[in-house]
Scaffold this active site. Structure first.
Site, PDB file in Angstrom:
ATOM      1  CB  THR A 268      -0.858  -0.009   1.270  1.00 43.85           C
ATOM      2  OG1 THR A 268      -0.013  -0.378   2.367  1.00 43.85           O
ATOM      3  CG2 THR A 268      -1.999  -0.979   1.170  1.00 43.85           C
ATOM      4  CG  PHE A 399      -5.692   5.704   5.223  1.00 45.87           C
ATOM      5  CD1 PHE A 399      -4.635   4.805   5.247  1.00 45.87           C
ATOM      6  CD2 PHE A 399      -5.445   6.997   4.788  1.00 45.87           C
ATOM      7  CE1 PHE A 399      -3.359   5.190   4.860  1.00 45.87           C
ATOM      8  CE2 PHE A 399      -4.167   7.393   4.399  1.00 45.87           C
ATOM      9  CZ  PHE A 399      -3.118   6.487   4.437  1.00 45.87           C
ATOM     10  CB  CYS A 406      -5.787   2.122   7.445  1.00 50.36           C
ATOM     11  SG  CYS A 406      -4.085   1.587   7.428  1.00 50.36           S
TER      12      CYS A 406
HETATM   13  C1  HEM Z   1      -7.043  -1.497   6.958  1.00 51.79           C
HETATM   14  C2  HEM Z   1      -5.503   1.324   3.318  1.00 51.79           C
HETATM   15  C3  HEM Z   1      -0.999   1.225   5.199  1.00 51.79           C
HETATM   16  C4  HEM Z   1      -2.413  -2.162   8.342  1.00 51.79           C
HETATM   17  C5  HEM Z   1      -7.004  -0.698   5.828  1.00 51.79           C
HETATM   18  C6  HEM Z   1      -8.155  -0.337   5.037  1.00 51.79           C
HETATM   19  C7  HEM Z   1      -7.727   0.440   4.016  1.00 51.79           C
HETATM   20  C8  HEM Z   1      -6.294   0.587   4.158  1.00 51.79           C
HETATM   21  C9  HEM Z   1      -8.567   1.035   2.898  1.00 51.79           C
HETATM   22  C10 HEM Z   1      -9.604  -0.767   5.302  1.00 51.79           C
HETATM   23  C11 HEM Z   1      -9.945  -1.960   4.444  1.00 51.79           C
HETATM   24  C12 HEM Z   1     -11.377  -2.417   4.541  1.00 51.79           C
HETATM   25  O1  HEM Z   1     -12.248  -1.706   5.017  1.00 51.79           O
HETATM   26  O2  HEM Z   1     -11.623  -3.546   4.076  1.00 51.79           O
HETATM   27  C13 HEM Z   1      -4.144   1.545   3.527  1.00 51.79           C
HETATM   28  C14 HEM Z   1      -3.333   2.430   2.724  1.00 51.79           C
HETATM   29  C15 HEM Z   1      -2.072   2.425   3.260  1.00 51.79           C
HETATM   30  C16 HEM Z   1      -2.093   1.512   4.386  1.00 51.79           C
HETATM   31  C17 HEM Z   1      -3.828   3.218   1.507  1.00 51.79           C
HETATM   32  C18 HEM Z   1      -0.819   3.153   2.842  1.00 51.79           C
HETATM   33  C19 HEM Z   1      -0.790   4.206   2.065  1.00 51.79           C
HETATM   34  C20 HEM Z   1      -0.990   0.320   6.238  1.00 51.79           C
HETATM   35  C21 HEM Z   1       0.140   0.007   7.070  1.00 51.79           C
HETATM   36  C22 HEM Z   1      -0.262  -0.965   7.944  1.00 51.79           C
HETATM   37  C23 HEM Z   1      -1.654  -1.243   7.668  1.00 51.79           C
HETATM   38  C24 HEM Z   1       1.512   0.677   6.962  1.00 51.79           C
HETATM   39  C25 HEM Z   1       0.502  -1.665   9.037  1.00 51.79           C
HETATM   40  C26 HEM Z   1       1.639  -1.296   9.493  1.00 51.79           C
HETATM   41  C27 HEM Z   1      -3.793  -2.261   8.224  1.00 51.79           C
HETATM   42  C28 HEM Z   1      -4.603  -3.144   9.060  1.00 51.79           C
HETATM   43  C29 HEM Z   1      -5.932  -2.936   8.679  1.00 51.79           C
HETATM   44  C30 HEM Z   1      -5.915  -1.942   7.610  1.00 51.79           C
HETATM   45  C31 HEM Z   1      -4.088  -4.097  10.135  1.00 51.79           C
HETATM   46  C32 HEM Z   1      -7.161  -3.618   9.265  1.00 51.79           C
HETATM   47  C33 HEM Z   1      -7.641  -2.807  10.452  1.00 51.79           C
HETATM   48  C34 HEM Z   1      -8.880  -3.413  11.119  1.00 51.79           C
HETATM   49  O3  HEM Z   1      -9.789  -3.823  10.413  1.00 51.79           O
HETATM   50  O4  HEM Z   1      -8.900  -3.444  12.342  1.00 51.79           O
HETATM   51  N1  HEM Z   1      -5.883  -0.127   5.283  1.00 51.79           N
HETATM   52  N2  HEM Z   1      -3.356   0.996   4.505  1.00 51.79           N
HETATM   53  N3  HEM Z   1      -2.067  -0.444   6.627  1.00 51.79           N
HETATM   54  N4  HEM Z   1      -4.611  -1.560   7.373  1.00 51.79           N
HETATM   55 FE1  HEM Z   1      -3.987  -0.217   6.020  1.00 51.79          FE
END
Ligand code: HEM
Length: 462
Positions: A268, A399, A406
């Site tokens: 991402t 996010f 996120c």
């Molecule tokens: C959830 C985008 C970076 C860990 C999400 C979701 C999005 C997203 C859209 C929600 C997905 C859904 O609703 O199905 C992004 C983008 C990033 C990024 C665009 C960077 C530009 C990161 C990083 C980490 C991370 C660096 C970890 C170090 C997670 C986790 C979730 C999540 C663990 C699930 C949270 C939950 O449902 O409790 N991310 N992410 N993401 N992201 Fe990111």
């Protein structure tokens, strides 16, 4: 009286799968939205799936009292048994609640601020590589950013060095992860379509998943046997207690979340960095403005955490990049069980309770009703704080949303700002091919396709 949701005619058995058969399936979905409007439906694997793509309907979908997150099929299908990491777990799963409560403080701005030096360490490795190879080197930007983001998350999350900049052969974990991500790509050939319908999972994919789980389990075991005081995510999980129950996380759940962070935390951010430089190199005025800001705020000094909050224009560049090219281009919701609308609806259209509704944010973030006629253009100025804060909440959702937004956002933002600033501080950049036409590759996330740049070390700043 509700309107009926439009959509293309479906074929027996295969439904509408051919309608999204494209190298970049998300583009096919956007084209369907152009044809059928802000809500349409398709039959996929025998079930109706709904797609919404304007800001108003995405806003409704983000209403936490009416809708809830569902993990995408690509991530949940044929998962091995054992606990689920944060990304795929259901909100009702006690493992999600425990991991969420223990990990939230570890992802807070203060804790992420402590990771600045390690992020800077890895970013400097990339700068040294580009500097040594010289101005004639064709830099495969996206590959190098993937090395960078993977090494950064591994070092900051669990004190492990993949050292991707120092070896040609990638670590077996990285190979397994790359293979399993590409295996989950959308169907692109007719054979892929047939395989998708068959629902089979290859032995290779199962082996790759097992290898990732084993590597994560070994790292957890090693930390248990060799405790350290490091403030990383692994220690947050190994030592943390759930404030609600007082219980700690079991090793299997820690391992599942380690794999989640490595996967969710690198592709991402690497895509965000690649698209940001693609946009800057296609928009010379924005490139000049970003570099001048870096020169003004940091100059030739060694970058410190305090500098980042003053990089207002760069912040807007990253926001505008994720508006036009959200690396996670969609998220999935469903009517909440507690929602007592009868029947549930969205934008005046009836929605069945047990059907997936996909928020196509790659489209809704270009809604002309919010962003005007120039919605498709890259204009960081519209994302400066004072304008950004006035946007409707649903206009910028890269996010995700609500409780399931996120958790890694502060991590990704600090890393992306730091890396962008460090590169602009040290290099003058140009496209390898000045006529490069922006093009996209879709695996689990979006990235630019075929983007190469050249980097010349700056001699000094006026
Ligand atoms: C959830 C985008 C970076 C860990 C999400 C979701 C999005 C997203 C859209 C929600 C997905 C859904 O609703 O199905 C992004 C983008 C990033 C990024 C665009 C960077 C530009 C990161 C990083 C980490 C991370 C660096 C970890 C170090 C997670 C986790 C979730 C999540 C663990 C699930 C949270 C939950 O449902 O409790 N991310 N992410 N993401 N992201 Fe990111």
């Amino acid at each position: 009286m509700f309107k009926s949701v439009p959509g293309p005619p479906a074929y027996p058995i295969i439904g509408n799968i051919l309608d999204i058969r494209d190298e970049v399936p998300i583009h096919a979905m956007a084209n369907l939205a152009d044809k059928y409007g802000p809500i349409f439906k398709l039959i996929l694997r025998g079930k109706e799936v709904y797609f919404v793509s304007n800001c108003q309907m995405v806003g409704e979908l983000c209403d936490e009292t009416r809708f809830i997150k569902i993990a995408p099929d690509a991530l949940t299908k044929d998962r091995p048994s054992g606990p689920s990491g944060l990304f795929v777990a259901r909100e009702s799963d006690p493992d999600w609640g425990q991991a969420h409560r223990i990990l939230m403080p570890a992802f807070g701005p203060l804790a992420i601020g402590h990771m600045f030096d390690e992020m800077h360490d890895i970013a400097t490795q990339l700068v040294l590589k580009w500097a040594r190879k010289g101005p004639e080197n064709r830099i495969p930007v996206t590959d190098d950013f993937t090395r960078l983001t993977l090494d950064t998350i591994a070092l900051c999350a669990m004190d492990y060095r993949f050292n991707s900049f120092y070896q040609d052969e990638m670590h077996p974990f990285v190979k397994a992860m790359t293979n399993s991500l590409s295996a989950r790509n959308g169907p692109s050939s007719l054979w892929d379509v047939i395989k998708t319908l068959g629902g089979g999972t290859s032995q290779d994919l199962l082996n790759d998943r097992k290898l990732m789980a084993d590597v994560a389990a070994q790292l957890v075991k090693f930390r248990r046997e060799h405790p350290s005081d490091k403030k990383d995510l692994l220690n947050a999980m190994v030592k943390g207690k759930d404030p609600r129950t007082g219980e700690g996380m079991r090793d299997e759940l820690i391992s599942a979340n380690m794999v989640t962070f490595l996967v969710a935390g690198h592709e991402t951010t690497s895509g965000l960095l690649s698209f940001a430089f693609m946009q800057l190199l296609k928009n010379p005025a924005a490139h000049r403005a970003a570099q001048s800001e870096v020169d003004r705020v940091i100059g030739m000094a060694k970058m410190r955490l305090e500098h980042l909050k003053d990089l207002k224009y760069l912040n807007a560049v990253l926001r505008e990049t994720l508006r036009l090219s959200p690396t996670v281009p969609a998220f999935v919701r469903q009517v909440r069980d507690e929602n007592n609308e009868n029947p549930p609806s969205i934008g005046g259209y009836e929605l069945p309770r047990d059907r997936k509704v996909i928020a196509l944010i790659s489209k809704s973030q270009q809604d002309p009703d919010v962003y005007g006629d120039d919605a498709k253009e890259f204009k960081p100025e519209r994302m400066l704080d004072e304008k950004f804060e006035k946007l409707p909440k649903s206009a910028w959702k890269p996010f995700g949303t609500g409780m399931r937004a996120c958790i890694g956002r502060p991590f990704a933002w600090q890393e992306a700002l730091l890396v962008t600033a460090l590169i602009l501080q040290n290099f003058d950049l140009k496209l390898d091919d000045p006529s490069y036409k922006p093009s996209v590759k879709q695996t689990l996330t979006l990235k630019p396709r075929g983007l190469f740049i050249r980097a010349t070390l700056r001699k000094g700043i006026d």
